[in-house]
Design a protein around this motif. Structure first.
Motif, PDB file in Angstrom:
ATOM      1  N   VAL A  20       0.832  -1.210   0.000  1.00  0.00           N
ATOM      2  CA  VAL A  20       0.000   0.000   0.000  1.00  0.00           C
ATOM      3  C   VAL A  20       0.862   1.254   0.000  1.00  0.00           C
ATOM      4  O   VAL A  20       0.572   2.227  -0.701  1.00  0.00           O
ATOM      5  CB  VAL A  20      -0.957  -0.012   1.218  1.00  0.00           C
ATOM      6  N   TYR A  21       1.917   1.237   0.805  1.00  0.00           N
ATOM      7  CA  TYR A  21       2.792   2.393   0.920  1.00  0.00           C
ATOM      8  C   TYR A  21       4.227   1.931   0.668  1.00  0.00           C
ATOM      9  O   TYR A  21       4.933   1.529   1.600  1.00  0.00           O
ATOM     10  CB  TYR A  21       2.651   3.021   2.314  1.00  0.00           C
ATOM     11  N   PRO A  22       4.691   1.936  -0.589  1.00  0.00           N
ATOM     12  CA  PRO A  22       6.003   1.381  -0.943  1.00  0.00           C
ATOM     13  C   PRO A  22       7.186   2.015  -0.206  1.00  0.00           C
ATOM     14  O   PRO A  22       8.236   1.407  -0.109  1.00  0.00           O
ATOM     15  CB  PRO A  22       6.121   1.629  -2.444  1.00  0.00           C
ATOM     16  N   LYS A  23       7.018   3.210   0.330  1.00  0.00           N
ATOM     17  CA  LYS A  23       8.118   3.856   1.062  1.00  0.00           C
ATOM     18  C   LYS A  23       8.247   3.321   2.481  1.00  0.00           C
ATOM     19  O   LYS A  23       9.085   3.786   3.237  1.00  0.00           O
ATOM     20  CB  LYS A  23       7.901   5.364   1.100  1.00  0.00           C
ATOM     21  N   PHE A  24       7.413   2.356   2.847  1.00  0.00           N
ATOM     22  CA  PHE A  24       7.459   1.765   4.188  1.00  0.00           C
ATOM     23  C   PHE A  24       8.703   0.876   4.287  1.00  0.00           C
ATOM     24  O   PHE A  24       8.662  -0.328   4.122  1.00  0.00           O
ATOM     25  CB  PHE A  24       6.192   0.957   4.454  1.00  0.00           C
ATOM     26  N   THR A  25       9.842   1.519   4.508  1.00  0.00           N
ATOM     27  CA  THR A  25      11.119   0.824   4.615  1.00  0.00           C
ATOM     28  C   THR A  25      11.859   1.346   5.826  1.00  0.00           C
ATOM     29  O   THR A  25      11.425   2.290   6.491  1.00  0.00           O
ATOM     30  CB  THR A  25      11.990   1.064   3.370  1.00  0.00           C
ATOM     31  N   LEU A  26      12.990   0.741   6.096  1.00  0.00           N
ATOM     32  CA  LEU A  26      13.822   1.179   7.214  1.00  0.00           C
ATOM     33  C   LEU A  26      14.394   2.579   6.972  1.00  0.00           C
ATOM     34  O   LEU A  26      14.721   3.284   7.916  1.00  0.00           O
ATOM     35  CB  LEU A  26      14.966   0.189   7.441  1.00  0.00           C
ATOM     36  N   LEU A  27      14.495   2.980   5.718  1.00  0.00           N
ATOM     37  CA  LEU A  27      15.095   4.268   5.372  1.00  0.00           C
ATOM     38  C   LEU A  27      14.109   5.430   5.398  1.00  0.00           C
ATOM     39  O   LEU A  27      14.516   6.581   5.261  1.00  0.00           O
ATOM     40  CB  LEU A  27      15.747   4.176   3.990  1.00  0.00           C
ATOM     41  N   ASP A  28      12.822   5.123   5.548  1.00  0.00           N
ATOM     42  CA  ASP A  28      11.813   6.181   5.577  1.00  0.00           C
ATOM     43  C   ASP A  28      12.007   7.038   6.840  1.00  0.00           C
ATOM     44  O   ASP A  28      12.059   6.514   7.943  1.00  0.00           O
ATOM     45  CB  ASP A  28      10.410   5.578   5.562  1.00  0.00           C
TER      46      ASP A  28
END
Length: 181
Positions: free
Chosen positions: A122-130
């Motif tokens: 749903v939210y591809p930026k949901f990463t450790l780097l966000d």
């Protein structure tokens, strides 16, 4: 419905499915492998996320049907039968209870993984780097393997606690007592 031949076929199909996407990830996307090309993301989604979702939802649906079917069967039997068949219903409960309990453990323990995968879709930026959600992503990436390990390792204890026959077989196989001469 479940035969040895069908199980072998399903395992072979799953292995081929994973092998195809493993080859596609490294052959079609090419180096550098750390890049986030559209093809690579789609291949990873198909090889990692889709099987996890499918397994999770199959277990959820099958467990729901099992519980509903068990309740209907018990209700029908109690209407038709006399009090002498309470032993049969008790036996049925003893058989189904561990299965439902293990399915519930699986569902609860794999929910963080499914949530993490859904959040990533749903939210591809949901990463450790966000910069905003990196801490939440870190929590999910930390607890997911722990919960999966718990799910994998508790089955033997559930069966040992809930099944007398399993307990006897386990003790016979692993807890050999010293024979006195």
């Amino acid at each position: 419905m479940i035969t040895r031949r069908r199980i072998v076929l399903v395992i072979m199909l799953m292995t081929m499915y994973q092998a195809v996407f493993a080859v596609l990830i490294y052959v079609q996307t090419g180096p550098p492998y750390h890049s986030k090309s559209k093809k690579r993301i789609i291949y990873l989604l198909c090889s990692l996320t889709a099987p996890s979702f499918i397994c999770f939802f199959i277990v959820v649906v099958a467990t729901s049907f099992l519980v509903i079917n068990l309740k209907q069967t018990m209700k029908n039997r109690s209407k038709i039968s006399s009090s002498t068949s309470d032993k049969g219903m008790s036996k049925e409960r003893k058989v189904v209870r561990p299965v439902i309990f293990i399915c519930a453990i699986f569902i609860v323990c794999f929910f963080p993984n499914v949530s993490k995968l859904l959040a990533t879709i749903v939210y591809p930026k949901f990463t450790l780097l966000d910069p905003y959600l990196g801490w939440l992503s870190n929590i999910f990436y930390t607890i997911t393997p722990v919960f999966q390990s718990i799910s994998s390792s508790t089955n033997i204890f559930v069966y040992y606690h809930m099944s007398t026959k399993f307990k006897e077989t386990f003790r016979a196989a692993f807890c050999k007592e010293d024979v006195k001469s």
